[in-house]
Motif scaffolding. Structure first.
Motif, PDB file in Angstrom:
ATOM      1  N   ALA A  63     -17.368 -45.506  10.058  1.00  0.00           N
ATOM      2  CA  ALA A  63     -15.854 -45.142   9.000  1.00  0.00           C
ATOM      3  C   ALA A  63     -14.801 -43.838   9.344  1.00  0.00           C
ATOM      4  O   ALA A  63     -13.913 -43.562   8.876  1.00  0.00           O
ATOM      5  CB  ALA A  63     -16.213 -44.644   7.634  1.00  0.00           C
ATOM      6  N   ALA A  64     -15.617 -42.799  10.460  1.00  0.00           N
ATOM      7  CA  ALA A  64     -14.862 -42.098  10.379  1.00  0.00           C
ATOM      8  C   ALA A  64     -13.649 -42.790  11.803  1.00  0.00           C
ATOM      9  O   ALA A  64     -12.523 -42.110  11.621  1.00  0.00           O
ATOM     10  CB  ALA A  64     -16.249 -40.620  10.961  1.00  0.00           C
ATOM     11  N   ARG A  65     -14.509 -43.016  12.876  1.00  0.00           N
ATOM     12  CA  ARG A  65     -13.537 -43.205  13.332  1.00  0.00           C
ATOM     13  C   ARG A  65     -12.532 -44.409  12.661  1.00  0.00           C
ATOM     14  O   ARG A  65     -11.544 -43.954  13.555  1.00  0.00           O
ATOM     15  CB  ARG A  65     -14.705 -44.256  14.601  1.00  0.00           C
ATOM     16  CG  ARG A  65     -13.384 -44.681  16.081  1.00  0.00           C
ATOM     17  CD  ARG A  65     -14.633 -46.440  16.547  1.00  0.00           C
ATOM     18  NE  ARG A  65     -14.700 -47.052  15.586  1.00  0.00           N
ATOM     19  CZ  ARG A  65     -13.719 -48.501  15.566  1.00  0.00           C
ATOM     20  NH1 ARG A  65     -13.166 -47.622  16.390  1.00  0.00           N
ATOM     21  NH2 ARG A  65     -13.730 -49.117  14.650  1.00  0.00           N
ATOM     22  N   ARG A  66     -13.199 -45.202  12.373  1.00  0.00           N
ATOM     23  CA  ARG A  66     -11.706 -46.318  11.433  1.00  0.00           C
ATOM     24  C   ARG A  66     -10.435 -45.230  11.219  1.00  0.00           C
ATOM     25  O   ARG A  66      -9.568 -45.326  11.057  1.00  0.00           O
ATOM     26  CB  ARG A  66     -11.904 -47.283  10.887  1.00  0.00           C
ATOM     27  CG  ARG A  66     -13.351 -48.208  11.357  1.00  0.00           C
ATOM     28  CD  ARG A  66     -13.736 -49.110  10.299  1.00  0.00           C
ATOM     29  NE  ARG A  66     -14.524 -50.466  10.689  1.00  0.00           N
ATOM     30  CZ  ARG A  66     -15.685 -50.885  10.433  1.00  0.00           C
ATOM     31  NH1 ARG A  66     -15.430 -50.697   9.182  1.00  0.00           N
ATOM     32  NH2 ARG A  66     -16.035 -52.202  10.934  1.00  0.00           N
ATOM     33  N   GLU A  67     -11.265 -44.788  10.137  1.00  0.00           N
ATOM     34  CA  GLU A  67      -9.875 -43.162   9.347  1.00  0.00           C
ATOM     35  C   GLU A  67      -8.960 -42.926  10.620  1.00  0.00           C
ATOM     36  O   GLU A  67      -8.140 -42.743   9.975  1.00  0.00           O
ATOM     37  CB  GLU A  67     -10.280 -42.239   9.151  1.00  0.00           C
ATOM     38  CG  GLU A  67     -10.152 -41.476   7.478  1.00  0.00           C
ATOM     39  CD  GLU A  67     -10.531 -40.490   6.986  1.00  0.00           C
ATOM     40  OE1 GLU A  67      -9.428 -39.480   6.505  1.00  0.00           O
ATOM     41  OE2 GLU A  67     -11.625 -41.131   6.951  1.00  0.00           O
ATOM     42  N   LEU A  68      -9.818 -41.922  11.558  1.00  0.00           N
ATOM     43  CA  LEU A  68      -8.953 -41.853  12.544  1.00  0.00           C
ATOM     44  C   LEU A  68      -8.004 -42.292  13.693  1.00  0.00           C
ATOM     45  O   LEU A  68      -7.041 -41.973  14.135  1.00  0.00           O
ATOM     46  CB  LEU A  68     -10.635 -41.005  13.523  1.00  0.00           C
ATOM     47  CG  LEU A  68     -10.689 -39.749  13.268  1.00  0.00           C
ATOM     48  CD1 LEU A  68     -11.898 -39.088  14.085  1.00  0.00           C
ATOM     49  CD2 LEU A  68      -9.696 -39.100  12.661  1.00  0.00           C
ATOM     50  N   ASN A 114      -3.260 -44.048  14.393  1.00  0.00           N
ATOM     51  CA  ASN A 114      -1.673 -45.512  14.094  1.00  0.00           C
ATOM     52  C   ASN A 114      -0.637 -44.336  13.272  1.00  0.00           C
ATOM     53  O   ASN A 114       0.691 -45.142  13.472  1.00  0.00           O
ATOM     54  CB  ASN A 114      -1.816 -46.135  13.166  1.00  0.00           C
ATOM     55  CG  ASN A 114      -3.043 -47.302  14.247  1.00  0.00           C
ATOM     56  OD1 ASN A 114      -2.937 -46.944  16.024  1.00  0.00           O
ATOM     57  ND2 ASN A 114      -3.944 -47.914  14.115  1.00  0.00           N
ATOM     58  N   GLU A 115      -1.137 -43.596  12.516  1.00  0.00           N
ATOM     59  CA  GLU A 115      -0.096 -43.538  11.542  1.00  0.00           C
ATOM     60  C   GLU A 115       1.101 -42.105  12.478  1.00  0.00           C
ATOM     61  O   GLU A 115       2.336 -42.825  12.621  1.00  0.00           O
ATOM     62  CB  GLU A 115       0.175 -42.927  10.823  1.00  0.00           C
ATOM     63  CG  GLU A 115      -0.819 -44.149   9.446  1.00  0.00           C
ATOM     64  CD  GLU A 115      -1.092 -43.525   7.701  1.00  0.00           C
ATOM     65  OE1 GLU A 115      -1.981 -41.690   8.332  1.00  0.00           O
ATOM     66  OE2 GLU A 115      -2.215 -44.050   7.381  1.00  0.00           O
TER      67      GLU A 115
END
Length: 174
Positions: A46-51, A56-57
């Motif tokens: 989940a942290a990897r996806r958030e990062l 990307n942003e």
């Protein structure tokens, strides 16, 4: 079975039971560790996806900032070229104005010389008309050579009104 065999079987059973309890305890600890590892793995994912989303942003923002910087640089270059062009045209115009100023100064000097000549002619003509010498206005230059009145011929015809000179008739009425 004999008592000794029974005792040995009981001892084996106790040993097996103890090993079983140890194995169960170890198995529970491993299950807990596995659960913790799975939870940590899920949290890490989940942290990897958030990062990754944040990356990307930030990448998009960086591209926008880079685009704005390139546009600002282009605008600055265009403005710089415009200012340089204006400066060149202003320099050219200043040169033209200086040339015009020099021409105007030269014309002023020429007109002053002509006025001095005409003033001299007028004074000579007045003195010829009145038959005597009229005092000439004092000049700034004391070393000026005067020409004799008899040999002087005017370059232009002077009107009678100019020859009359200042009189009481020409004063404005109150």
């Amino acid at each position: 079975m004999t008592d000794e065999e029974l005792q040995a079987a009981r001892a084996d059973l106790m040993r097996v039971k103890s090993e079983l309890a140890t194995s169960l305890s170890r198995s529970e600890r491993l299950a807990e560790e596995l659960q913790r590892a799975r939870t940590t793995g899920a949290e890490s994912e989940a942290a990897r996806r958030e990062l990754a989303t944040q990356a990307n942003e930030l990448t998009l923002k960086l591209r926008e900032a880079e685009s704005l910087r390139v546009r600002r640089d282009r605008d600055a270059d265009a403005l710089r070229r415009d200012v340089d062009t204006r400066m060149d045209s202003d320099r050219y115009e200043i040169g033209q104005l200086r040339t015009s100023l020099e021409i105007a100064k030269s014309e002023i000097r020429q007109l002053r010389a002509e006025r001095a000549i005409l003033t001299g002619q007028l004074e000579v003509a007045r003195s010829d008309r009145t038959g005597g010498m009229t005092p000439i206005a004092p000049r700034d230059e004391g070393d000026e050579v005067r020409m004799p009145a008899a040999s002087f011929t005017p370059m232009i015809d002077i009107s009678e009104k100019s020859l009359r000179g200042p009189s009481a008739d020409s004063t404005p009425a109150e």
